[in-house]
Design a protein around this motif. Structure first.
Motif, PDB file in Angstrom:
ATOM      1  N   ILE A   1       0.848  -1.204   0.000  1.00  0.00           N
ATOM      2  CA  ILE A   1       0.000   0.000   0.000  1.00  0.00           C
ATOM      3  C   ILE A   1       0.878   1.248   0.000  1.00  0.00           C
ATOM      4  N   LYS A   2       0.716   2.048  -1.044  1.00  0.00           N
ATOM      5  CA  LYS A   2       1.508   3.282  -1.127  1.00  0.00           C
ATOM      6  C   LYS A   2       0.600   4.519  -1.233  1.00  0.00           C
ATOM      7  N   GLN A   3      -0.671   4.296  -1.577  1.00  0.00           N
ATOM      8  CA  GLN A   3      -1.571   5.422  -1.820  1.00  0.00           C
ATOM      9  C   GLN A   3      -1.803   6.197  -0.532  1.00  0.00           C
ATOM     10  N   PRO A   4      -1.536   7.503  -0.551  1.00  0.00           N
ATOM     11  CA  PRO A   4      -1.682   8.310   0.660  1.00  0.00           C
ATOM     12  C   PRO A   4      -3.097   8.260   1.235  1.00  0.00           C
ATOM     13  N   GLU A   5      -4.133   8.187   0.369  1.00  0.00           N
ATOM     14  CA  GLU A   5      -5.497   8.214   0.906  1.00  0.00           C
ATOM     15  C   GLU A   5      -5.811   6.922   1.665  1.00  0.00           C
ATOM     16  N   LEU A   6      -5.178   5.823   1.272  1.00  0.00           N
ATOM     17  CA  LEU A   6      -5.374   4.575   2.008  1.00  0.00           C
ATOM     18  C   LEU A   6      -4.582   4.607   3.315  1.00  0.00           C
ATOM     19  N   LEU A   7      -3.332   5.023   3.250  1.00  0.00           N
ATOM     20  CA  LEU A   7      -2.503   5.068   4.463  1.00  0.00           C
ATOM     21  C   LEU A   7      -3.059   6.079   5.461  1.00  0.00           C
ATOM     22  N   GLY A   8      -3.678   7.142   4.934  1.00  0.00           N
ATOM     23  CA  GLY A   8      -4.219   8.185   5.793  1.00  0.00           C
ATOM     24  C   GLY A   8      -5.341   7.686   6.690  1.00  0.00           C
ATOM     25  N   ALA A   9      -5.972   6.590   6.302  1.00  0.00           N
ATOM     26  CA  ALA A   9      -7.073   6.067   7.112  1.00  0.00           C
ATOM     27  C   ALA A   9      -6.564   5.551   8.452  1.00  0.00           C
ATOM     28  N   PHE A  10      -5.281   5.190   8.536  1.00  0.00           N
ATOM     29  CA  PHE A  10      -4.821   4.478   9.744  1.00  0.00           C
ATOM     30  C   PHE A  10      -4.344   5.380  10.881  1.00  0.00           C
ATOM     31  N   PRO A  11      -3.734   6.472  10.831  1.00  0.00           N
ATOM     32  CA  PRO A  11      -2.911   6.977   9.740  1.00  0.00           C
ATOM     33  C   PRO A  11      -1.463   6.535   9.943  1.00  0.00           C
ATOM     34  N   ARG A  12      -0.871   5.985   8.911  1.00  0.00           N
ATOM     35  CA  ARG A  12       0.525   5.534   8.967  1.00  0.00           C
ATOM     36  C   ARG A  12       1.201   5.918   7.657  1.00  0.00           C
ATOM     37  N   SER A  13       2.542   6.000   7.678  1.00  0.00           N
ATOM     38  CA  SER A  13       3.244   6.409   6.456  1.00  0.00           C
ATOM     39  C   SER A  13       3.511   5.221   5.543  1.00  0.00           C
ATOM     40  N   ALA A  14       3.544   4.010   6.104  1.00  0.00           N
ATOM     41  CA  ALA A  14       3.739   2.798   5.303  1.00  0.00           C
ATOM     42  C   ALA A  14       3.517   1.593   6.207  1.00  0.00           C
ATOM     43  N   PHE A  15       3.396   0.428   5.588  1.00  0.00           N
ATOM     44  CA  PHE A  15       3.339  -0.802   6.391  1.00  0.00           C
ATOM     45  C   PHE A  15       4.620  -1.591   6.190  1.00  0.00           C
ATOM     46  N   VAL A  16       5.134  -2.166   7.266  1.00  0.00           N
ATOM     47  CA  VAL A  16       6.354  -2.982   7.188  1.00  0.00           C
ATOM     48  C   VAL A  16       6.061  -4.351   7.791  1.00  0.00           C
ATOM     49  N   GLU A  17       6.986  -5.282   7.570  1.00  0.00           N
ATOM     50  CA  GLU A  17       6.778  -6.645   8.055  1.00  0.00           C
ATOM     51  C   GLU A  17       6.747  -6.716   9.577  1.00  0.00           C
ATOM     52  N   ALA A  18       6.029  -7.680  10.083  1.00  0.00           N
ATOM     53  CA  ALA A  18       6.019  -7.915  11.524  1.00  0.00           C
ATOM     54  C   ALA A  18       5.718  -9.381  11.749  1.00  0.00           C
ATOM     55  N   ASP A  19       6.051  -9.884  12.926  1.00  0.00           N
ATOM     56  CA  ASP A  19       5.611 -11.242  13.270  1.00  0.00           C
ATOM     57  C   ASP A  19       5.305 -11.323  14.760  1.00  0.00           C
ATOM     58  N   ASN A  20       4.815 -12.462  15.166  1.00  0.00           N
ATOM     59  CA  ASN A  20       4.361 -12.605  16.551  1.00  0.00           C
ATOM     60  C   ASN A  20       5.451 -12.281  17.563  1.00  0.00           C
ATOM     61  N   ALA A  21       6.706 -12.609  17.211  1.00  0.00           N
ATOM     62  CA  ALA A  21       7.801 -12.417  18.161  1.00  0.00           C
ATOM     63  C   ALA A  21       7.955 -10.940  18.528  1.00  0.00           C
ATOM     64  N   ASP A  22       7.586 -10.047  17.583  1.00  0.00           N
ATOM     65  CA  ASP A  22       7.697  -8.618  17.880  1.00  0.00           C
ATOM     66  C   ASP A  22       6.824  -8.223  19.065  1.00  0.00           C
ATOM     67  N   TYR A  23       5.808  -9.019  19.328  1.00  0.00           N
ATOM     68  CA  TYR A  23       4.843  -8.650  20.370  1.00  0.00           C
ATOM     69  C   TYR A  23       4.970  -9.500  21.631  1.00  0.00           C
ATOM     70  N   GLU A  24       6.045 -10.291  21.682  1.00  0.00           N
ATOM     71  CA  GLU A  24       6.261 -11.107  22.871  1.00  0.00           C
ATOM     72  C   GLU A  24       6.439 -10.194  24.099  1.00  0.00           C
ATOM     73  N   ALA A  25       7.165  -9.087  23.881  1.00  0.00           N
ATOM     74  CA  ALA A  25       7.393  -8.154  24.990  1.00  0.00           C
ATOM     75  C   ALA A  25       6.071  -7.568  25.490  1.00  0.00           C
ATOM     76  N   THR A  26       5.168  -7.287  24.550  1.00  0.00           N
ATOM     77  CA  THR A  26       3.855  -6.751  24.939  1.00  0.00           C
ATOM     78  C   THR A  26       3.133  -7.747  25.837  1.00  0.00           C
ATOM     79  N   ARG A  27       3.206  -9.018  25.418  1.00  0.00           N
ATOM     80  CA  ARG A  27       2.526 -10.066  26.174  1.00  0.00           C
ATOM     81  C   ARG A  27       3.086 -10.148  27.594  1.00  0.00           C
ATOM     82  N   GLU A  28       4.434 -10.095  27.674  1.00  0.00           N
ATOM     83  CA  GLU A  28       5.051 -10.187  29.004  1.00  0.00           C
ATOM     84  C   GLU A  28       4.689  -8.983  29.866  1.00  0.00           C
TER      85      GLU A  28
END
Lengths: 295, 504
Positions: free
Chosen positions: A257-284
């Motif tokens: 997703i690169k279209q500003p009007e779509l990203l503006g809905a969130f609002p974020r500048s871009a989406f990048v990869e993530a996985d469950n391990a990134d949120y292990e700290a949140t869980r703890e």
């Protein structure tokens, strides 16, 4: 009382396929700021995904996190834009589900602690926010979180309060409220109704940019270390339902997703990869402050 | 209508009968307990600087905006379809239960379903029926059925016994339809109409299951601080409620309900695995769920110490004080909303004001009060008293309109204090006892004030997906509801029965 069950049974049996929950790929998204006109804003995202994925895509405008998590678990939505905490709560309930992408900003999200002039905690803006030490003098004042289930408005602030002040917020402060919303937190602290509050840094910056904050009255007194926040979570069984490789396609479509009007809905500048391990700290963190049970 | 002849038999309430004395003493205790509660109440006034926010609100009220007409129309359609269907189910179920309301288990069941806020019903039904119109529909219909059963049941009990007593088979269903029901009918219609208005407001819940309604858009706009948009939606909602008398006709109701079903079919998405898991596992106390079955004792003790006991204390203190002020406000407003005291034109005006006062959501009132006086129990008391006071006044005025006054009845203050008030006082107490429950339930959404009531903890439990805790807390508030319900019943029984014919 025999009547009610009968009526319910009748209603269920007569029910047609409703406006939601058909066999289409369905997602929900609750942005961290400006929850107005959800249908219109995310309707565009739905059309985009439909084009990319080649299946019918629906958006459901749910605003309650508890409802969104339940819908994810019920398999009524297969994809959801969750905050860090609700993502953890949702994935815990759906084995095989994965975090697949996060906002660019969500890799290093943070919360601000803001205080009103009357608290005596403002230092006249002498130091840059990043260099300010944790304001231990906060103890004993009145304090408001955002929503009870918010990562930036509740989870992370409470974690650091416990860490620095050594006890639960209810013991650390004279009074603890839950404003329910970042915008309201700002309004309440700006008026001095609460002396200190915790707020999503993006919402604060948006309010500053819109000239809605009087810096004579309210200022940032501390920022939390960074943490991961919003992410797209996808159920693990979508490949079985929509064919092998479907989840990879969803992930690719989101990252593209690169279209500003779509990203503006969130609002974020871009989406990048993530996985469950990134949120292990949140869980703890959530386990540490007793918001979720160890499983 | 047999009412007329009946009223002439009425010996009039002006004599201080023993029953009126005990009514007086029960009111005295309500006030006394509230006074004691005030001593323990967590009240504090700080003077923040609310003007920036209040100015934004004021500007919004003066410059209402409708952002999208298609959104508005869809919201209107959702709101109406949903309220009509929810009420249709609730009226049928509530009426059936009211017929057997004497049975204690029916009363207990009704108290139980009333104890749970619509929001939480929605979250429970999502487990069963997914995000679907049926979920929203039942979330309103079920608690409303409990309320209607109680109110209808009590109205039936309050009707004059003489017509029935003159019949040979006074306990039969046809006796009910020919004596009790006609006597209770006007009050019943008045209340049902009011309840429909509540249903319109309660549609906020539908937004949480993915079907945006006016209430949902309003809630969103308010929490985001878009006061112009909020004002636009609020005005539409107010117009809808105020114009009810013209479009909500009995004859048209079947048509409306049919249209509503076509417009928003109550479909569902039944998901058996989650349903079973919810009832079979999620609501079972956590220590019993783990493999090594731990003891329930420590869990219960912890819950009692950390949530139940403080929640109970705060709930009782808050609801008692808010109740007293609601009562005082209602008594003050009553004469300004009844044609027994003012002309029909003035009555229209005060109707409008009362609609505004009771349609402003409590969380908005609480937010404004919080901005003005800072966080404590005070904003909650003010918000709840304003909202509930306006409702009680409206209902009381409706009851008073059905009184038959003699041509030579006294006027002014004397009419109010010696004629009207004594004759509707029992209804007044009955409504108040019901409002007590409402206040208890509504306190769930006032977390913004940081007052830890039972509702506050129930909300937290749902937010944390700890349905076992939610179940325990809900059970506690249901028990509290039943206790209050029983107390109110005892009180009404104890307070004589000879003023029964006062309402008609």
């Amino acid at each position: 009382m025999r009547l009610l069950p009968t009526l319910v049974a009748l209603l269920v049996s007569f029910s047609l396929v409703g406006p939601i929950g058909a066999e289409s790929f369905t997602f929900t998204a609750i942005p961290d700021q400006d929850a107005s006109r959800l249908q219109q804003r995310f309707g565009q995202v739905a059309s985009y995904l439909q084009e990319q994925l080649g299946v019918e895509v629906n958006y459901i405008p749910v605003k309650s996190y508890a409802a969104a998590v339940t819908a994810f678990r019920n398999n009524q939505v297969q994809l959801a834009w969750f905050g860090a905490l609700s993502g953890v709560q949702a994935r815990q309930r759906v084995p095989g589900s994965r975090a697949i992408a996060q906002g660019y900003e969500d890799q290093f999200f943070k919360s601000y602690f803001i205080a009103h002039r009357s608290s005596g905690l403002l230092d006249g803006g002498s130091a840059a926010v990043a260099n300010k030490p944790f304001p231990l003098a906060m103890a004993g004042h009145t304090f408001t979180f955002g929503a009870k289930g918010s990562t930036s408005g509740r989870l992370m602030p409470e974690y650091y309060i416990r860490q620095y002040l050594g006890q639960a917020p209810q013991q650390s402060f004279r009074r603890v409220g839950f404003s329910g919303d970042h915008t309201r937190t700002i309004a309440l602290v700006a008026s001095g109704a609460y002396e200190v509050g915790a707020v999503n840094y993006q919402v604060w910056q948006a309010a500053l940019a819109a000239n809605k904050v009087d810096l004579q009255e309210v200022q940032v007194i501390w920022q939390t270390p960074t943490y991961p926040d919003y992410q797209w979570s996808l159920r693990g069984d979508v490949d079985r339902r929509w064919g092998q490789g479907f989840s990879a396609k969803v992930k690719a479509a989101l990252l593209a997703i690169k279209q500003p009007e779509l990203l503006g809905a969130f609002p974020r500048s871009a989406f990048v990869e993530a996985d469950n391990a990134d949120y292990e700290a949140t869980r703890e963190t959530a386990i540490a402050i007793g918001l979720i049970d160890e499983s | 209508m047999p009412t007329l002849s009946l009223k002439r038999l009425d010996k009039g309430p002006a004599q201080a009968s023993p029953s009126f004395l005990s009514l007086r003493s029960s009111s005295f205790y309500v006030a006394l307990i509230a006074g004691v509660c005030l001593l323990f109440a967590d009240i504090e006034i700080i003077s923040p600087n609310p003007w920036l926010e209040l100015r934004a609100m004021g500007e919004g009220l003066l410059a209402p905006r409708i952002v999208s007409y298609s959104e508005l129309l869809q919201g209107l359609a959702n709101t109406l379809s949903f309220a009509l269907q929810g009420m249709a189910v609730a009226v049928v179920a509530g009426f059936s239960m009211a017929l057997v309301y004497r049975r204690w288990f029916i009363r207990a069941f009704c108290a139980f379903i009333r104890a749970i806020h619509e929001l939480f019903w929605a979250l429970i039904f999502i487990q069963c029926f997914g995000l679907s119109p049926l979920t929203g529909l039942l979330a309103i219909a079920l608690p409303y059925a409990g309320t209607l059963a109680k109110v209808y049941g009590e109205l039936f009990e309050e009707t004059a016994p003489q017509p029935g007593a003159n019949l040979l088979a006074s306990k039969s269903l046809s006796a009910f339809f020919y004596t009790t029901l006609p006597l209770a009918w006007p009050a019943l219609c008045h209340y049902t109409r009011y309840r429909f208005e509540c249903a319109l407001r309660s549609t906020v819940v539908l937004g949480f299951v993915g079907l945006p309604t006016l209430g949902f858009y309003l809630e969103t706009a308010l929490s985001e601080g878009y006061y112009g948009e909020a004002a636009g939606l609020l005005y539409v909602l107010l117009l809808l409620i105020a114009s009810q008398r013209w479009w909500l006709r009995k004859g048209l109701l079947p048509l409306y309900v049919a249209l509503a079903v076509v417009c928003l079919p109550p479909s569902a998405n039944v998901n058996w695995p989650t349903l079973l898991q919810f009832f079979g596992e999620d609501i079972i106390p956590q220590p019993l769920r783990t493999a090594s079955q731990q003891d329930l004792g420590p869990w219960l003790a912890l819950m009692w110490q950390q949530q139940l006991w403080p929640g109970l204390c705060n709930t009782l203190v808050l609801s008692q004080i808010a109740l007293l002020f609601s009562a005082l406000l209602a008594l003050l407003l009553l004469p300004f909303n009844s044609t027994l005291f003012i002309g029909p034109l003035l009555k229209r005006g005060s109707d409008g004001l009362l609609i505004i006062a009771r349609s402003l959501p409590e969380y908005l009132l609480a937010f404004v009060a919080l901005l003005l006086w800072g966080p404590s129990m005070l904003p909650a008391i003010v918000a709840l008293a304003l909202h509930n006071g306006a409702i009680v006044a409206h209902l009381l005025a409706g009851f008073s309109q059905q009184l038959y006054l003699r041509d030579d009845a006294c006027r002014g203050v004397n009419r109010y204090a010696y004629e009207v008030l004594p004759r509707i006082y029992r209804q007044f107490l009955a409504i108040l006892f019901y409002r007590w429950e409402v206040i208890m339930r509504e306190s769930a959404i006032l977390g913004i004030l940081g007052i830890a009531t039972l509702g506050f903890y129930i909300d937290s439990a749902f937010e944390e997906f700890r349905f076992d805790r939610a179940a325990l807390l809900i059970l506690a508030s249901a028990l509290l509801n039943m206790a209050v319900d029983t107390l109110a019943r005892r009180l009404r029984r104890g307070l004589q029965l000879d003023t029964k014919a006062d309402l008609g």
